[in-house]
Write an enzyme that holds these catalytic residues in place. Structure first.
Site, PDB file in Angstrom:
ATOM      1  N   ARG A 111       0.218 -16.093  -1.283  1.00  0.00           N
ATOM      2  CA  ARG A 111       0.159 -15.041  -0.279  1.00  0.00           C
ATOM      3  C   ARG A 111      -0.297 -15.637   1.050  1.00  0.00           C
ATOM      4  O   ARG A 111      -0.846 -16.737   1.097  1.00  0.00           O
ATOM      5  CB  ARG A 111      -0.785 -13.914  -0.724  1.00  0.00           C
ATOM      6  CG  ARG A 111      -2.225 -14.319  -0.872  1.00  0.00           C
ATOM      7  CD  ARG A 111      -3.067 -13.159  -1.382  1.00  0.00           C
ATOM      8  NE  ARG A 111      -3.047 -12.047  -0.445  1.00  0.00           N
ATOM      9  CZ  ARG A 111      -3.502 -10.828  -0.742  1.00  0.00           C
ATOM     10  NH1 ARG A 111      -3.975 -10.567  -1.940  1.00  0.00           N
ATOM     11  NH2 ARG A 111      -3.473  -9.874   0.152  1.00  0.00           N
ATOM     12  N   GLU A 157       4.328  -0.397  -1.987  1.00  0.00           N
ATOM     13  CA  GLU A 157       3.766   0.904  -2.332  1.00  0.00           C
ATOM     14  C   GLU A 157       3.538   1.669  -1.031  1.00  0.00           C
ATOM     15  O   GLU A 157       2.863   1.162  -0.132  1.00  0.00           O
ATOM     16  CB  GLU A 157       2.449   0.744  -3.092  1.00  0.00           C
ATOM     17  CG  GLU A 157       1.878   2.079  -3.562  1.00  0.00           C
ATOM     18  CD  GLU A 157       0.598   1.930  -4.362  1.00  0.00           C
ATOM     19  OE1 GLU A 157       0.074   2.961  -4.812  1.00  0.00           O
ATOM     20  OE2 GLU A 157       0.125   0.789  -4.526  1.00  0.00           O
ATOM     21  N   LYS A 202      -5.057  -3.782   2.436  1.00  0.00           N
ATOM     22  CA  LYS A 202      -4.704  -2.430   2.887  1.00  0.00           C
ATOM     23  C   LYS A 202      -5.887  -1.485   2.757  1.00  0.00           C
ATOM     24  O   LYS A 202      -6.057  -0.573   3.556  1.00  0.00           O
ATOM     25  CB  LYS A 202      -3.526  -1.898   2.062  1.00  0.00           C
ATOM     26  CG  LYS A 202      -2.194  -1.961   2.788  1.00  0.00           C
ATOM     27  CD  LYS A 202      -1.192  -1.029   2.150  1.00  0.00           C
ATOM     28  CE  LYS A 202      -0.229  -1.782   1.300  1.00  0.00           C
ATOM     29  NZ  LYS A 202       0.839  -0.908   0.752  1.00  0.00           N
TER      30      LYS A 202
END
Length: 549
Positions: A261, A34, A271
């Site tokens: 992850r 994104e 983020k």
């Protein structure tokens, strides 16, 4: 240091798929960021997995931007993402946008409404959350859940036409409000967003698909065979598969596979937090060398090879764990030790006067550029009566097992002579003005001298030709508190200055060196100019002596 065992269960799955010809010989992946921030080291793992898997099997990998939320997206992030992927050494096969498929997604939503699998809901976000229930209690149905297909089609068209305000209506999938998986309790699949113009579709849309609805459709349209994503999407996989099945337009469906992850000690991987650091001025931008963003690590001096090596060593696991940041530091040391040349740089300089050395004499001392790689050759640096030594290499009252310079002690100046400290000259305030020393001309390196031995070897810089440099020594941006939680480190940067041997006057932005006995450094890509040299510490070296705690 104990390293994680490198494993890759994803490749085992793909090997079986190829053997059974599930997708023929096709392996097609995608990386779907994104564009709402800069990529960080955690994304590097996803990049390496997706692009690396395609490389391994001779397949394809798309770069597809998830631009379904125009409020948070910015072209600056798009450029940064592409630069990072190229920097890591990967190339995408197709550059795509989720918004390319908005028409098809709208048609898919209409298809679900017609099948009685979706409905327009007037509950607000807080009510939807309340109605959803808990892990122990089932949810309850929305009053809108049993509206007619015709009513839902009309309302959805009115949503598209802009007749409702943001949050006034949503489109929800009609699945199971008692499902043990909360993600399946009639999730929202479309919301209203009267936002500024979308970069790709302009003002065509004021309704936008949710990621969980858009993602499987994008994968199916592109013919993705293996949709590789991080473990937080594991609970969303049933919804991924439900969308593809209920829309029903595709025969060969993509398979979602989740991997753990990347979590690293002393590092924040959110983020949202990283953006707050930038916006609140905690750091100097997304590329601040303390940031775990790829832009920050690049400016810090990390190499793409070291990051790819790190991701390879970490491996691909099915369960989350935390990797010690020392492994990342080990990887950059391993990469740089055979790539960069050594230079003499003095921090917190102390002047040394060699009282018995001729005042008008300067001689050239030969030093190896890289002891690991003899092929890098040698260089010469000047040696004269006035020199600088590192502040850490002198103690007026030496600690136990301190073998560097102190009154009455003799050390070797690397590549040069034995030097003995005879006198400490101080300023009025008690600080050290200079050290008066003597040298033994018979002890020059390479002369074959076999007399007395010394235990300490230190480096130096010639005072007349020294280049003044700014040095930025970084520590971790985050450190654990007493509860083990990461908090901001108030001492994450130490700015100082020093003197360097003459060759560093020509250091170019981005050029890396080993500062002898200090660590690996890079000339800052933004601040280094022809007249000012600013060096960032990439990673330190292991010292032979540490002060007692």
């Amino acid at each position: 240091m104990t390293e994680p065992v490198s494993t890759n269960f994803i490749h085992s799955i793909i090997d079986k798929d190829l053997e059974s010809q599930k997708n023929g010989d096709k392996v097609y992946t995608r990386f779907p960021p994104e564009p709402n921030g800069y990529l960080h080291i955690g994304h590097a793992k996803a990049i390496c997995i997706n692009f690396g898997t395609a490389e391994k099997y001779g397949g394809m990998c798309n770069l597809r931007y998830d631009d379904t939320n125009p409020v948070k997206e910015d072209v600056e992030y798009v450029s940064a993402i592409e630069e990072d992927i190229h920097w890591l050494g990967f190339k995408w096969d197709k550059l795509l946008w989720a918004s390319n498929y908005f028409d098809k997604m709208y048609e898919a939503a209409v298809e679900l409404i017609k099948k009685g699998k979706a409905y327009v809901c007037s509950l607000n976000a807080e009510q939807i959350k309340e109605y959803r229930g808990t892990l122990k209690e089932p949810g309850k149905e929305s009053p809108c859940r049993n509206q007619s297909v015709e009513e839902n089609l009309r309302l959805f068209e009115e949503m598209k036409a802009g007749k409702f305000a943001d949050g006034e209506r949503v489109l929800r999938a009609k699945i199971d409000m008692a499902s043990p998986n909360i993600n399946m309790r009639d999730p929202v699949i479309y919301r209203i967003a009267h936002s500024p113009l979308h970069h790709n579709t302009g003002d065509k849309w004021c309704i936008y698909p949710m990621y969980d609805f858009a993602h499987p459709i994008e994968d199916a349209i592109e013919g993705i065979t293996h949709s590789l994503c991080s473990l937080e999407f594991e609970d969303h996989r049933p919804l991924y598969e439900w969308v593809l099945k209920e829309v029903g337009w595709w025969e060969n469906l993509p398979q979602q596979i989740e991997f753990a992850r990347l979590n690293i000690t002393n590092t924040v991987m959110s983020k949202r937090y990283l953006r707050s650091f930038v916006e609140d001025g905690v750091v100097d931008g997304w590329d601040d060398p303390r940031m775990p963003t790829l832009a920050g690590m690049r400016r810090r001096g990390y190499t793409p090879e070291s990051i790819r090596d790190f991701c390879e060593r970490v491996g691909v696991a099915k369960s989350n764990s935390t990797v010690d940041i020392s492994l990342l530091e080990h990887c950059i040391r391993e990469d740089l030790k055979t790539k960069v040349q050594s230079r003499n740089v003095i921090e917190n300089p102390i002047k040394v006067i060699i009282t018995n050395y001729p005042e008008d004499k300067t001689e050239m001392i030969e030093l190896e550029n890289n002891k690991e790689v003899p092929e890098m050759g040698v260089r010469e640096i000047p040696f004269s009566r006035e020199l600088y030594v590192d502040g850490a290499d002198f103690m007026e009252v030496p600690a136990k097992k301190y073998f560097r310079l102190f009154p009455g002690n003799e050390v070797r100046f690397k590549g040069a002579y034995f030097i003995k400290c005879e006198e400490v000259v101080k300023n009025e305030d008690g600080s050290i003005k200079e050290l008066r020393c003597t040298y033994d001309p018979e002890t020059r390196s390479g002369s074959g001298f076999e007399g007395r031995k010394v235990k300490g070897t230190i480096h130096f810089v010639d005072a007349k030709t020294a280049v003044k440099v700014k040095i930025r020594n970084y520590s971790y941006l985050m450190v654990p508190d007493e509860n083990g939680e990461n908090v901001l480190n108030p001492d994450s940067i130490e700015e100082t200055w020093g003197y360097a041997e003459p060759s560093l006057a020509g250091a170019a932005p981005g050029e890396r060196f080993q500062f002898f006995r200090h660590g690996y450094y890079v000339a800052d890509s933004k601040l280094t100019t022809d007249t000012e040299k600013v060096f960032n510490r990439i990673v330190d070296l292991k010292s032979s002596w540490k002060p007692a705690k």
